[in-house]
Design a protein around this motif. Structure first.
Motif, PDB file in Angstrom:
ATOM      1  N   LEU A 132       0.841  -1.197   0.000  1.00  0.00           N
ATOM      2  CA  LEU A 132       0.000   0.000   0.000  1.00  0.00           C
ATOM      3  C   LEU A 132       0.875   1.245   0.000  1.00  0.00           C
ATOM      4  N   SER A 133       0.575   2.153  -0.912  1.00  0.00           N
ATOM      5  CA  SER A 133       1.234   3.456  -0.981  1.00  0.00           C
ATOM      6  C   SER A 133       0.179   4.535  -0.831  1.00  0.00           C
ATOM      7  N   TYR A 134       0.617   5.769  -0.606  1.00  0.00           N
ATOM      8  CA  TYR A 134      -0.330   6.853  -0.351  1.00  0.00           C
ATOM      9  C   TYR A 134       0.066   8.124  -1.097  1.00  0.00           C
ATOM     10  N   LEU A 135      -0.950   8.857  -1.528  1.00  0.00           N
ATOM     11  CA  LEU A 135      -0.774  10.199  -2.083  1.00  0.00           C
ATOM     12  C   LEU A 135      -1.702  11.135  -1.329  1.00  0.00           C
ATOM     13  N   ILE A 136      -1.137  12.203  -0.804  1.00  0.00           N
ATOM     14  CA  ILE A 136      -1.899  13.204  -0.055  1.00  0.00           C
ATOM     15  C   ILE A 136      -1.798  14.507  -0.830  1.00  0.00           C
ATOM     16  N   GLU A 137      -2.938  15.129  -1.094  1.00  0.00           N
ATOM     17  CA  GLU A 137      -2.923  16.351  -1.908  1.00  0.00           C
ATOM     18  C   GLU A 137      -3.740  17.453  -1.248  1.00  0.00           C
ATOM     19  N   SER A 138      -3.288  18.680  -1.509  1.00  0.00           N
ATOM     20  CA  SER A 138      -4.022  19.852  -1.068  1.00  0.00           C
ATOM     21  C   SER A 138      -3.650  21.015  -1.975  1.00  0.00           C
ATOM     22  N   GLN A 139      -4.654  21.628  -2.589  1.00  0.00           N
ATOM     23  CA  GLN A 139      -4.485  22.811  -3.416  1.00  0.00           C
ATOM     24  C   GLN A 139      -3.377  22.646  -4.452  1.00  0.00           C
ATOM     25  N   GLN A 216       4.559  20.461   5.149  1.00  0.00           N
ATOM     26  CA  GLN A 216       3.320  21.122   4.729  1.00  0.00           C
ATOM     27  C   GLN A 216       2.977  20.746   3.295  1.00  0.00           C
ATOM     28  N   VAL A 217       1.687  20.529   3.047  1.00  0.00           N
ATOM     29  CA  VAL A 217       1.198  20.227   1.709  1.00  0.00           C
ATOM     30  C   VAL A 217       0.109  21.232   1.360  1.00  0.00           C
ATOM     31  N   GLY A 218       0.357  22.117   0.421  1.00  0.00           N
ATOM     32  CA  GLY A 218      -0.653  23.080   0.005  1.00  0.00           C
ATOM     33  C   GLY A 218      -0.811  24.223   0.988  1.00  0.00           C
ATOM     34  N   GLN A 219      -1.567  25.217   0.584  1.00  0.00           N
ATOM     35  CA  GLN A 219      -1.805  26.381   1.424  1.00  0.00           C
ATOM     36  C   GLN A 219      -2.759  26.090   2.572  1.00  0.00           C
ATOM     37  N   ALA A 220      -3.414  24.942   2.526  1.00  0.00           N
ATOM     38  CA  ALA A 220      -4.346  24.581   3.596  1.00  0.00           C
ATOM     39  C   ALA A 220      -3.609  24.109   4.854  1.00  0.00           C
ATOM     40  N   ARG A 221      -2.273  24.026   4.775  1.00  0.00           N
ATOM     41  CA  ARG A 221      -1.443  23.633   5.916  1.00  0.00           C
ATOM     42  C   ARG A 221      -1.828  22.252   6.465  1.00  0.00           C
ATOM     43  N   ILE A 222      -1.941  21.313   5.555  1.00  0.00           N
ATOM     44  CA  ILE A 222      -2.138  19.926   5.971  1.00  0.00           C
ATOM     45  C   ILE A 222      -0.815  19.430   6.558  1.00  0.00           C
ATOM     46  N   ARG A 223      -0.823  19.091   7.814  1.00  0.00           N
ATOM     47  CA  ARG A 223       0.412  18.703   8.482  1.00  0.00           C
ATOM     48  C   ARG A 223       0.655  17.209   8.381  1.00  0.00           C
TER      49      ARG A 223
END
Length: 383
Positions: A132-139, A216-223
């Motif tokens: 299992l791999s993961y991709l996390i995205e934001s903006q 940080q990922v994206g301007q939404a500051r997903i930590r």
């Protein structure tokens, strides 16, 4: 002559469709590793037993309208058998294009959920291998965690969704499959992170993952917060994402716990494993959704092929989290170690950058099931 792609087979399994597999490999290979699913029926009749005709095998095949997929190692034998079955009057007969070699490399992406500040997290299920791999995205920004060797799937997914991959992370130095983390980061111009205590022998540059570090990922500051969690390896690092998800790497699975022996240090690392599971993880929120890097049983896979569970639920159901006595825990882990993954020493050397096998050699090194988990075989040890 009809063929079915590995991606089509994966889709049927993930969405719970009925499927019948006629596996014509030898009995030993079938016993070690085969296509499984909650609504899959599988029968093994070796190819050499079918050379003189398939009539004697018909009573083992479905009499209804279910699809029959004939499977072999690479494709050739299954095509021959499928043709014989068609000539014998069976209608919905297919052969698996590319055989088990292709099945081992099939990856199916599914969405796990949304993030509170905007964005989503996706799980990439390499169903034939249990990886299992993961991709996390934001903006428009994305991070990939525990990327496998087959990096095109992440690039294509990001391209189709309009994401730019900025960071690539590995939870640890993998031993059962070849990491695509470094290769992916180089291809897309991303930063590659690795736990430094697992990287003492690597031959390439990387950014160290330190406990408490936030990406940080994206301007939404997903930590994405790093949590040092040794036990499977000395450097194993988990990630807490958006205060919702715990990416546990190979430390904790839905139905089992990680093995501590792939560097030959089971007796030393079993103490670290227990401390991570019984102290570090137990101090976290029980509402965190655990997203592991592997699974061993098809029963661990839920709706739409997703593999996850709440941390609090695992402390009630996972046998590896039910052993109060330290010595009993040590014995449970060391007595129930599964066979070593195929070519795991060569895989580790490759992931260190000390070996550069060809694409075909890498494929052969990864063949077979994942073997990263310890399963408690005795109910009496849950005390």
């Amino acid at each position: 002559m009809k063929k079915m792609t590995a991606q089509e087979v994966a889709s049927k399994i993930i969405y719970g469709e009925l499927l019948f597999i006629l596996d014509v490999r030898n009995e030993e290979d079938y016993a070690k590793w085969r296509i499984e699913g909650k609504r899959v029926t599988s029968v093994n009749i070796p190819y050499f037993d079918l050379l003189d005709g398939v009539e004697h095998a018909r009573d083992q095949l479905p009499q209804d309208e279910r699809d029959i997929v004939v499977v072999c190692a690479k494709e050739g034998s299954s095509r021959f058998v499928a043709e014989q079955l068609e000539e014998a009057g069976l209608k919905e007969v297919y052969y698996l294009e590319g055989g088990m070699k292709t099945w081992s490399e099939t990856i199916f992406p599914v969405k796990i959920g949304d993030l509170t500040g905007g964005g989503s997290i996706y799980q990439f299920n390499r169903i034939g291998k249990g990886c299992l791999s993961y991709l996390i995205e934001s903006q428009g920004e994305a991070v990939v965690i525990d990327a496998g060797r087959l990096t095109d799937v992440f690039e294509q997914f990001a391209l189709e969704k309009g994401f730019t991959i900025h960071h690539v992370l590995d939870t640890h130095l993998h031993a059962d499959h070849i990491s695509g983390g470094r290769a992916l980061s180089e291809k897309v111009g991303a930063t590659y992170y690795l736990p430094p205590r697992d990287a003492e022998e690597v031959t390439y540059s990387y950014e160290p993952l330190l406990e408490g570090e936030t990406i940080q990922v994206g301007q939404a500051r997903i930590r994405i917060q790093s949590l040092y969690s040794p036990g499977h390896t000395i450097g194993s690092t988990s990630f807490i994402v958006d205060d919702q998800y715990l990416l546990s790497g190979d430390i904790l699975f839905v139905d089992s716990i990680g093995r501590p022996d792939l560097a030959g240090k089971a007796e030393d690392w079993v103490r670290d494993l227990r401390e991570t599971l019984y102290e570090r993880y137990s101090a976290l929120s029980s509402e965190l959704i655990v997203l592991p890097a592997h699974y061993s049983k098809i029963s661990e896979m839920g709706d739409e092929g997703r593999v996850f569970a709440k941390l609090g639920e695992l402390y009630q159901s996972n046998a590896g989290l039910q052993v109060a006595n330290q010595e009993v825990f040590r014995k449970m882990v060391t007595d129930n170690l599964p066979p070593q993954p195929h070519a795991y020493q060569e895989v580790r050397q490759t992931n260190m950058g000390k070996m550069t096998p060809s694409a075909e050699e890498q494929r052969e090194m990864e063949m077979g099931p994942n073997r990263c988990a310890v399963h408690d075989s005795s109910e009496s040890r849950r005390k």
